[in-house]
Scaffold this motif. Structure first.
Motif, PDB file in Angstrom:
ATOM      1  N   ASP A   1       0.833  -1.202   0.000  1.00 16.92           N
ATOM      2  CA  ASP A   1       0.000   0.000   0.000  1.00 16.92           C
ATOM      3  C   ASP A   1       0.870   1.256   0.000  1.00 16.92           C
ATOM      4  O   ASP A   1       0.584   2.235  -0.716  1.00 16.92           O
ATOM      5  N   ALA A   2       1.930   1.249   0.821  1.00 19.96           N
ATOM      6  CA  ALA A   2       2.814   2.409   0.899  1.00 19.96           C
ATOM      7  C   ALA A   2       3.549   2.635  -0.424  1.00 19.96           C
ATOM      8  O   ALA A   2       3.671   3.773  -0.898  1.00 19.96           O
ATOM      9  N   LEU A   3       4.029   1.566  -1.036  1.00 29.63           N
ATOM     10  CA  LEU A   3       4.735   1.703  -2.308  1.00 29.63           C
ATOM     11  C   LEU A   3       3.793   2.175  -3.415  1.00 29.63           C
ATOM     12  O   LEU A   3       4.173   2.993  -4.262  1.00 29.63           O
ATOM     13  N   SER A   4       2.582   1.675  -3.407  1.00 33.27           N
ATOM     14  CA  SER A   4       1.621   2.076  -4.431  1.00 33.27           C
ATOM     15  C   SER A   4       1.343   3.577  -4.382  1.00 33.27           C
ATOM     16  O   SER A   4       1.133   4.225  -5.413  1.00 33.27           O
ATOM     17  N   ALA A   5       1.369   4.147  -3.181  1.00 33.34           N
ATOM     18  CA  ALA A   5       1.068   5.566  -3.006  1.00 33.34           C
ATOM     19  C   ALA A   5       2.247   6.471  -3.349  1.00 33.34           C
ATOM     20  O   ALA A   5       2.094   7.700  -3.378  1.00 33.34           O
ATOM     21  N   ASP A   6       3.398   5.894  -3.616  1.00 35.44           N
ATOM     22  CA  ASP A   6       4.622   6.670  -3.856  1.00 35.44           C
ATOM     23  C   ASP A   6       4.722   7.033  -5.341  1.00 35.44           C
ATOM     24  O   ASP A   6       5.047   6.192  -6.180  1.00 35.44           O
ATOM     25  N   ASP A   7       4.473   8.293  -5.672  1.00 35.94           N
ATOM     26  CA  ASP A   7       4.483   8.719  -7.073  1.00 35.94           C
ATOM     27  C   ASP A   7       5.871   8.692  -7.700  1.00 35.94           C
ATOM     28  O   ASP A   7       6.002   8.709  -8.935  1.00 35.94           O
ATOM     29  N   ALA A   8       6.918   8.645  -6.867  1.00 35.41           N
ATOM     30  CA  ALA A   8       8.282   8.619  -7.410  1.00 35.41           C
ATOM     31  C   ALA A   8       8.687   7.222  -7.865  1.00 35.41           C
ATOM     32  O   ALA A   8       9.693   7.053  -8.554  1.00 35.41           O
ATOM     33  N   LEU A   9       7.909   6.237  -7.494  1.00 36.36           N
ATOM     34  CA  LEU A   9       8.255   4.854  -7.823  1.00 36.36           C
ATOM     35  C   LEU A   9       7.816   4.515  -9.238  1.00 36.36           C
ATOM     36  O   LEU A   9       6.850   5.077  -9.766  1.00 36.36           O
ATOM     37  N   ARG A  10       8.527   3.572  -9.870  1.00 34.80           N
ATOM     38  CA  ARG A  10       8.210   3.177 -11.249  1.00 34.80           C
ATOM     39  C   ARG A  10       7.901   1.689 -11.382  1.00 34.80           C
ATOM     40  O   ARG A  10       7.170   1.277 -12.268  1.00 34.80           O
ATOM     41  N   CYS A  11       8.483   0.857 -10.503  1.00 32.52           N
ATOM     42  CA  CYS A  11       8.320  -0.599 -10.631  1.00 32.52           C
ATOM     43  C   CYS A  11       8.645  -1.254  -9.291  1.00 32.52           C
ATOM     44  O   CYS A  11       9.473  -0.737  -8.526  1.00 32.52           O
ATOM     45  N   VAL A  12       8.007  -2.391  -9.014  1.00 31.65           N
ATOM     46  CA  VAL A  12       8.265  -3.156  -7.791  1.00 31.65           C
ATOM     47  C   VAL A  12       8.625  -4.583  -8.184  1.00 31.65           C
ATOM     48  O   VAL A  12       7.895  -5.230  -8.942  1.00 31.65           O
ATOM     49  N   VAL A  13       9.744  -5.064  -7.677  1.00 30.59           N
ATOM     50  CA  VAL A  13      10.168  -6.459  -7.864  1.00 30.59           C
ATOM     51  C   VAL A  13       9.905  -7.205  -6.565  1.00 30.59           C
ATOM     52  O   VAL A  13      10.356  -6.781  -5.496  1.00 30.59           O
ATOM     53  N   LEU A  14       9.152  -8.298  -6.643  1.00 29.48           N
ATOM     54  CA  LEU A  14       8.915  -9.158  -5.472  1.00 29.48           C
ATOM     55  C   LEU A  14       9.731 -10.426  -5.624  1.00 29.48           C
ATOM     56  O   LEU A  14       9.745 -11.041  -6.705  1.00 29.48           O
ATOM     57  N   ARG A  15      10.382 -10.839  -4.553  1.00 26.92           N
ATOM     58  CA  ARG A  15      11.229 -12.018  -4.599  1.00 26.92           C
ATOM     59  C   ARG A  15      11.253 -12.690  -3.228  1.00 26.92           C
ATOM     60  O   ARG A  15      10.772 -12.139  -2.237  1.00 26.92           O
ATOM     61  N   GLY A  16      11.812 -13.905  -3.188  1.00 26.47           N
ATOM     62  CA  GLY A  16      12.065 -14.562  -1.930  1.00 26.47           C
ATOM     63  C   GLY A  16      13.495 -14.313  -1.487  1.00 26.47           C
ATOM     64  O   GLY A  16      14.377 -14.054  -2.313  1.00 26.47           O
ATOM     65  N   ALA A  17      13.724 -14.377  -0.186  1.00 30.12           N
ATOM     66  CA  ALA A  17      15.078 -14.208   0.321  1.00 30.12           C
ATOM     67  C   ALA A  17      15.965 -15.355  -0.164  1.00 30.12           C
ATOM     68  O   ALA A  17      15.529 -16.508  -0.254  1.00 30.12           O
ATOM     69  N   GLY A  18      17.226 -15.032  -0.486  1.00 33.38           N
ATOM     70  CA  GLY A  18      18.152 -16.050  -0.965  1.00 33.38           C
ATOM     71  C   GLY A  18      17.802 -16.503  -2.368  1.00 33.38           C
ATOM     72  O   GLY A  18      17.104 -15.807  -3.117  1.00 33.38           O
TER      73      GLY A  18
END
Length: 262
Positions: free
Chosen positions: A42-59
């Motif tokens: 939710d916080a990242l979605s509201a950030d107008d400076a952001l362009r893309c989000v990468v989701l991953r698992g640790a390691g």
């Protein structure tokens, strides 16, 4: 990164990385992680400076092997708990990933199963290494996929493949997942991180308002079934069955379940 279950966030210019981190359990997702994933997305979605989000698992051993089954006895032991677990924890997190205004990429090593696959399905792109393994083997645990979880899977695979995933309960390798439309592309594990972030940079180089509009337009054209309340609630009746309790017990005891159909 610690050994404790957590959601980590890093920023590099216009690209954010969200890491599912529970390395002792192949990044299995705890209740606290579901809640934190919602807050973070939710916080990242509201950030107008952001362009893309990468989701991953640790390691590099797993994206996420599903929900943390060790919590089920206290968090998901009957219909009331099952409904609360989904509606208060899982639903919000998946919705936050799926409705993120910015394009999202799932970067997948190893097992991507159950709740982990549902998170990946909510992303816009799924880029997998050849070690990727995919499935929703919850019929081995005796519970059903919730409607909104199925709504994330079904548009990617279609009816026949979604049924194959759910009723056969096997895990697929990355090549088969690509063939059946579950992932966007497959690369050697050694190239996975480079390829995922190259895609993120290509997205970040595009016009951000246009990328957000395209996400909105596609969502508006998607057909969503309207369910009556009693149909929605039927999805949680499995948590009061004997088979569900047997399935969870068998998993924790590392034995084959003995289902009786009641």
């Amino acid at each position: 990164m610690t050994g404790n279950p957590e959601i980590l966030v890093e920023r590099n210019g216009g690209v954010a990385t969200v890491t599912l981190s529970n390395p002792r359990k192949l990044n299995a997702i705890t209740v606290a992680m579901w809640r934190e994933l919602k807050r973070v997305m939710d916080a990242l979605s509201a950030d107008d400076a952001l362009r893309c989000v990468v989701l991953r698992g640790a390691g590099d051993e797993a994206f996420a092997a599903g929900a943390d089954i060790a919590e089920f006895a206290t968090e998901r032991d009957n219909v009331v708990q099952g409904r609360r677990y989904h509606c208060e924890h899982v639903h919000g997190a998946l919705k936050a990933v799926g409705e993120c205004r910015h394009p999202t990429i799932a970067m997948i090593h190893g097992p991507c199963a159950g709740g982990g696959l549902e998170i990946a399905c909510m992303c816009d792109l799924r880029i997998a290494g050849r070690s990727g393994r995919f499935g929703v083997p919850i019929n081995r645990l005796g519970f059903a996929i919730a409607y909104d979880e199925l709504a994330a899977l079904l548009p990617l695979t279609g009816r026949a493949v979604a049924l194959e995933i759910l009723v056969e309960g096997r895990m697929w390798d990355a090549a088969e997942a690509l063939q059946k439309g579950l992932v966007t592309r497959v690369v050697p594990d050694s190239d996975l991180e480079q390829e995922a972030y190259a895609a993120a940079r290509r997205i970040a180089d595009g016009a951000p308002l246009v990328n957000r509009w395209h996400k909105q337009f596609i969502e508006r054209l998607a057909v969503t079934a309207q369910l009556a309340p009693e149909e929605w609630d039927e999805g949680f009746e499995c948590f009061d069955t004997e088979d569900y309790h047997e399935g969870v017990a068998a998993f924790l005891e590392k034995r084959k379940p003995r289902f009786e159909g009641r």
